[in-house]
Design an enzyme around this catalytic site. Sequence first.
Site, PDB file in Angstrom:
ATOM      1  N   GLY A   9      27.355  36.330  15.117  1.00  0.00           N
ATOM      2  CA  GLY A   9      26.355  36.548  14.769  1.00  0.00           C
ATOM      3  C   GLY A   9      25.964  36.970  12.898  1.00  0.00           C
ATOM      4  CB  ALA A  10      24.027  38.321  10.665  1.00  0.00           C
ATOM      5  CG  LEU A  11      27.692  43.504  12.154  1.00  0.00           C
ATOM      6  CD1 LEU A  11      27.744  43.909  10.316  1.00  0.00           C
ATOM      7  CD2 LEU A  11      27.528  44.364  13.008  1.00  0.00           C
ATOM      8  N   GLY A  12      28.678  39.343  13.010  1.00  0.00           N
ATOM      9  CA  GLY A  12      30.212  38.603  13.177  1.00  0.00           C
ATOM     10  C   GLY A  12      30.838  37.911  12.202  1.00  0.00           C
ATOM     11  CB  ALA A 122      24.971  40.622   7.330  1.00  0.00           C
ATOM     12  CE  LYS A 176      22.726  52.336  11.126  1.00  0.00           C
ATOM     13  NZ  LYS A 176      21.924  51.484  12.031  1.00  0.00           N
ATOM     14  CG  ASN A 184      15.606  49.399  13.042  1.00  0.00           C
ATOM     15  OD1 ASN A 184      15.706  49.964  12.128  1.00  0.00           O
ATOM     16  ND2 ASN A 184      15.920  48.179  13.692  1.00  0.00           N
ATOM     17  CG  ASN A 241      18.137  45.097   3.630  1.00  0.00           C
ATOM     18  OD1 ASN A 241      19.299  45.316   2.266  1.00  0.00           O
ATOM     19  ND2 ASN A 241      19.396  46.606   4.425  1.00  0.00           N
TER      20      ASN A 241
HETATM   21  O1  KPL Z   1      19.520  49.361  10.429  1.00  0.00           O
HETATM   22  C1  KPL Z   1      19.332  49.031   9.823  1.00  0.00           C
HETATM   23  C2  KPL Z   1      18.802  47.660  10.198  1.00  0.00           C
HETATM   24  O2  KPL Z   1      17.900  46.895   9.557  1.00  0.00           O
HETATM   25  O3  KPL Z   1      18.961  47.418  11.377  1.00  0.00           O
HETATM   26  C3  KPL Z   1      18.644  49.319   8.551  1.00  0.00           C
HETATM   27  C4  KPL Z   1      19.633  50.701   8.239  1.00  0.00           C
HETATM   28  C5  KPL Z   1      17.516  49.956   8.956  1.00  0.00           C
HETATM   29  C6  KPL Z   1      18.760  48.610   7.623  1.00  0.00           C
HETATM   30  O4  KPL Z   1      17.453  48.080   7.701  1.00  0.00           O
END
Ligand code: KPL
Length: 297
Positions: A9-12, A122, A176, A184, A241
Site C-alpha cells: 500500500g502507500a507505506l509499502g 502518504a 504515538k 484518527n 493531512n
Molecule cells: O498517524 C497518523 C495517521 O494519520 O494515521 C497521524 C499522525 C495522525 C497523521 O495523520
Amino acid sequence: MKITVLGCGALGQLWLNALHRQGHEVQGWLRVPQPWCSVNLQEVDGSVFNELLTANDPEFLQNSDLLLVTLKAWQVSTAVKNLAGLLPAHCPVLLIHNGMGTLDELGTIQQPLLIGMTTHAARRDGNVIVHVANGITHIGPANAAGRDYSHLADTLQAALPDVAWHNDMGASSWKKLAVNCVINPLTAVYDCPNGELVNYPLEVAAICNEVAAVMQREGHHASQDDLLFYVWQVVESTAENISSMLQDVRALRHTEIDYINGYLLKRARAHGISVPENARLYELIKRKENEYERVST
Ligand code: KPL
C-alpha cells in the site's frame, strides 16, 4: 540487503522505492499472489517513480535479510504467521503500523522481532501514491533477539530518513497511540483534515486525560499536559493531512480502530479504569464501519 516488503500500500510503496533506490534487492509480497508489484510514487519534491518490482517469490523470501511489514494493524498477525515458517530464523521482522496489540496476537516467533512507527505521510490518489510529507521513523526491539539489530536503523536511515533507534519502544509507542487515539477517530467523525481539530479542544483534552491515566497504570510516566502538548504539536505539523482513518472511512475500508482506541479500551478494562470519551469514539467509528461493511457483504 535482500528485503521483502509485506504489504504494498502507500507505506509499502514508499519503502520499496526508497530501498530499491538505495541499491537493495527488494520484492513486494501481496495477499493475492502475483509475480510483480507496481510501484507508482510521487515524491515530496514532485519527482515520479514508476516501476514493476518482483513480488511473491518464495525463494527470495527464504533468502531475505529483512521482512518489513507495512500492512494495516488488523492484517499483521495472520500474514506474518503465514510467512514466518518460510523465513530464515535469523531474518528480522520489522512491523510498522499504527496502533498496538499486534504483538499479543502474534505470540512468539523464532525470528528477531522489531516494531516501528512513522510520521511519514502518504496517500493514494487514484493509482498513484503521493508522499505528502517527510517524517521520522522510530524503531526498536519487540523481543530479546530484536535487541541486536540497532544497525538496521542506519540502513533504513540511508534509504528513507529520518530513522531513530530506541532500546525501549514502550513509552514512544504509547505516545504515538495517544496521537492516534485523538486525531484518527475525531477527524473521521468530523470528516476534516488534522488541523481542524483546533475546533474541538474539549474532546482532545478528554481523550488525552484518559490515555494518560491508562499509561500511568501501564508503568509509563505520563501526564495529561505532556500528552496534550505532544498531540497539539502533531496536529499543527500535520495540519493539512487527511488522517489514515479518515482515508479508510472515505474509501469504505476496514479501519485500525480496534488497535487504536480499541486497544486503549482493553488496557483500561484490565486496570478497572473508565475511559468514556475513547469508548464513545470507538462506538461511533465501529458503527460507521458496520454500516458500509454490511452493505458490501
Ligand atoms: O498517524 C497518523 C495517521 O494519520 O494515521 C497521524 C499522525 C495522525 C497523521 O495523520
